[in-house]
Scaffold this active site. Structure first.
Site, mmCIF file in Angstrom:
data_model
loop_
_atom_site.group_PDB
_atom_site.id
_atom_site.type_symbol
_atom_site.label_atom_id
_atom_site.label_comp_id
_atom_site.label_asym_id
_atom_site.label_seq_id
_atom_site.Cartn_x
_atom_site.Cartn_y
_atom_site.Cartn_z
ATOM 1 N N HIS A 82 0.800 -1.233 0.000
ATOM 2 C CA HIS A 82 0.000 0.000 0.000
ATOM 3 C C HIS A 82 0.832 1.282 0.000
ATOM 4 O O HIS A 82 0.284 2.374 -0.084
ATOM 5 C CB HIS A 82 -0.948 0.030 1.208
ATOM 6 C CG HIS A 82 -0.239 0.287 2.501
ATOM 7 N ND1 HIS A 82 0.423 -0.691 3.179
ATOM 8 C CD2 HIS A 82 -0.069 1.415 3.213
ATOM 9 C CE1 HIS A 82 0.965 -0.193 4.268
ATOM 10 N NE2 HIS A 82 0.685 1.097 4.315
HETATM 11 C C1 UD1 Z 1 -2.060 5.075 6.365
HETATM 12 C C2 UD1 Z 1 -0.721 5.543 6.922
HETATM 13 C C3 UD1 Z 1 0.323 4.470 6.743
HETATM 14 C C4 UD1 Z 1 -0.134 3.139 7.266
HETATM 15 C C5 UD1 Z 1 -1.465 2.784 6.616
HETATM 16 C C6 UD1 Z 1 -1.990 1.442 7.087
HETATM 17 C C7 UD1 Z 1 -0.289 7.963 6.721
HETATM 18 C C8 UD1 Z 1 0.502 8.969 6.009
HETATM 19 N N1 UD1 Z 1 -0.246 6.719 6.226
HETATM 20 O O1 UD1 Z 1 -1.891 4.951 4.956
HETATM 21 O O2 UD1 Z 1 1.494 4.843 7.435
HETATM 22 O O3 UD1 Z 1 0.828 2.149 6.975
HETATM 23 O O4 UD1 Z 1 -2.387 3.816 6.934
HETATM 24 O O5 UD1 Z 1 -3.164 1.108 6.453
HETATM 25 O O6 UD1 Z 1 -0.922 8.272 7.704
HETATM 26 N N2 UD1 Z 1 -9.352 4.465 2.565
HETATM 27 C C9 UD1 Z 1 -10.517 3.773 2.578
HETATM 28 N N3 UD1 Z 1 -11.011 3.399 3.799
HETATM 29 C C10 UD1 Z 1 -10.402 3.690 4.961
HETATM 30 C C11 UD1 Z 1 -9.216 4.433 4.924
HETATM 31 C C12 UD1 Z 1 -8.696 4.804 3.717
HETATM 32 O O7 UD1 Z 1 -11.099 3.474 1.551
HETATM 33 O O8 UD1 Z 1 -10.903 3.300 6.027
HETATM 34 C C13 UD1 Z 1 -8.762 4.856 1.263
HETATM 35 C C14 UD1 Z 1 -9.109 6.259 0.885
HETATM 36 O O9 UD1 Z 1 -9.327 6.337 -0.474
HETATM 37 C C15 UD1 Z 1 -7.841 7.017 1.209
HETATM 38 C C16 UD1 Z 1 -6.773 5.966 0.967
HETATM 39 O O10 UD1 Z 1 -7.363 4.735 1.333
HETATM 40 O O11 UD1 Z 1 -7.678 8.151 0.439
HETATM 41 C C17 UD1 Z 1 -5.543 6.206 1.788
HETATM 42 O O12 UD1 Z 1 -5.864 6.349 3.174
HETATM 43 P P1 UD1 Z 1 -4.921 7.204 4.160
HETATM 44 O O13 UD1 Z 1 -5.383 7.105 5.546
HETATM 45 O O14 UD1 Z 1 -4.715 8.554 3.593
HETATM 46 O O15 UD1 Z 1 -3.518 6.490 4.022
HETATM 47 P P2 UD1 Z 1 -3.134 4.952 3.987
HETATM 48 O O16 UD1 Z 1 -2.611 4.641 2.642
HETATM 49 O O17 UD1 Z 1 -4.208 4.081 4.527
#
Ligand code: UD1
Length: 370
Positions: free
Chosen positions: A205
């Site tokens: 990811h």
């Molecule tokens: C975040 C953390 C990362 C961690 C990861 C574990 C930061 C910078 N990154 O990354 O360190 O390893 O979590 O999972 O904080 N989304 C969903 N559902 C959710 C959450 C996210 O669909 O419940 C999707 C959304 O489109 C979002 C994307 O995933 O834009 C990324 O989510 P985000 O929390 O920004 O970062 P992660 O890649 O999950």
């Protein structure tokens, strides 16, 4: 003593669970659990509360997704109000996600003492969002709890006074040890049609691997090659699923029938799958540590790691995103070429106990932590 514990994203939950449990043993500690809502899907959040027995959050900020600035800013605005309404004696943040840094900045500006659990980890790669989060959080924290001696050294090199640094072990390993036997009995590999010890488990990811179509494509090439010899189970992170679709890569899965995509899994199911895998392929931080404890070979699809102890003592090998390297290392493991590694110092299941002892001691000794 009022402690405000912060969580935001999936990897925070296995770190906070043993702390909440340990704090609950002391009547003088009044703890509040705050969830920023950075992760909001049930499979990215609620299932971990249920399986790890974490009480429902007292405060939910519901910030959701957005750009880094948007997400960080939303947490800060909402968290500032919380701290103004009810000042805790200490804010505890864990890990390195955007919520960690946002709450650290907010608490510091309001002069609320800040404790950072899992401090001092450095990949020395500032293109990683987590590295920025780690640097900022550690620069602001009053108490820094570390998982390894190299982390202590990183902090000292950055000018942080040694009295603030406490090497206490790894809270995530507390959780793993507590739930290991329960997970082992679930039969998850069998239910997913996998043979014990004869599959690879994959997570992916990191923006550096999945946001760039040419890097993601190279990794898919490697996986297509590997699945000819070894089935791969791939619980896919929402951001990775989005990229797969957006880059038009979904069709390529047809040429890789042994690469099995599933929804993100619960903690126990994933732990069960990890401990019975032949190897794990990942770009996660925490999984490098969990496989070290489980003695399962881990190929990390990154050029660097903030957790060097998993290489020097554990089962971790950095393979980057180069398909030839990923395939070659996998074949070496398939041919029986991997060692078990050993358990890093203080990764013994008692890290949360040490942290809470220090928090209690500090609260007795002085009115302020700083
Ligand atoms: C975040 C953390 C990362 C961690 C990861 C574990 C930061 C910078 N990154 O990354 O360190 O390893 O979590 O999972 O904080 N989304 C969903 N559902 C959710 C959450 C996210 O669909 O419940 C999707 C959304 O489109 C979002 C994307 O995933 O834009 C990324 O989510 P985000 O929390 O920004 O970062 P992660 O890649 O999950």
């Amino acid at each position: 003593m009022k402690i405000l514990n912060v969580v935001g994203a999936r990897p925070n939950l296995m770190k906070i669970a043993p702390l909440v449990e340990e704090m609950g043993r002391y009547p003088e500690i009044q703890q509040t659990l705050l969830h920023t809502g950075q992760h909001y899907d049930d499979q990215m959040s609620q299932v971990f509360f249920d399986q790890l027995g974490i009480p429902q959050p007292d405060i939910y900020l519901g910030v959701g997704s957005g750009s880094h600035a948007e997400q960080t800013a939303r947490v800060m605005v909402a968290f500032e109000k919380v701290l103004q309404d009810d000042r805790p004696d200490v804010v505890v943040v864990v890990g390195d996600v955007n919520s960690t840094m946002a709450c650290a900045i907010t608490a510091s500006k309001l002069w609320v003492p800040l404790a950072h659990v899992e401090a001092g980890l450095r990949s020395f790669d500032r293109r990683m969002p987590e590295e920025i989060n780690r640097l900022v959080t550690d620069a602001l924290a009053d108490l820094l709890f570390t998982t390894s001696r190299d982390a202590d050294e990183n902090l000292r090199r950055e000018g942080i006074s040694p009295e603030r640094i406490f090497f206490i072990g790894n809270v995530m390993i507390d959780t793993l040890m507590k739930h290991r036997e329960r997970a082992r009995g679930l039969g998850t590999p069998g239910r997913l049609g996998l043979q014990l010890g004869h599959y690879a488990l994959l997570t992916l990811h990191r923006p550096s691997n999945v946001d760039d179509p040419s890097v993601f494509s190279d990794i898919l090439d490697a996986l297509t090659e590997i699945q000819r010899d070894l089935p791969i189970l791939f619980p896919i992170h929402p951001r990775t699923a989005q990229c797969l679709q957006q880059f038009g890569f979904s069709d390529r899965l047809g040429t890789a029938p042994n690469l099995h995509l599933v929804e993100p899994l619960g903690y126990l199911e994933f732990l069960d799958l990890m401990m019975h895998a032949l190897l794990v392929l990942t770009d996660s931080g925490g999984i490098q540590e969990e496989t070290t404890i489980l003695g399962v070979p881990c190929l990390t699809l990154r050029e660097n790691t903030e957790r060097p102890v998993t290489i020097s003592e554990g089962t971790n090998i950095l393979v980057g995103a180069d398909p030839a390297r990923i395939v070659a290392e996998t074949r070496r493991i398939l041919a029986g070429g991997s060692g078990a590694g050993r358990v890093p110092e203080l990764w013994d299941g008692h890290a949360a106990g040490r942290i809470v002892a220090i928090l209690r001691e500090r609260s007795c000794q002085c009115a302020s932590y700083t």
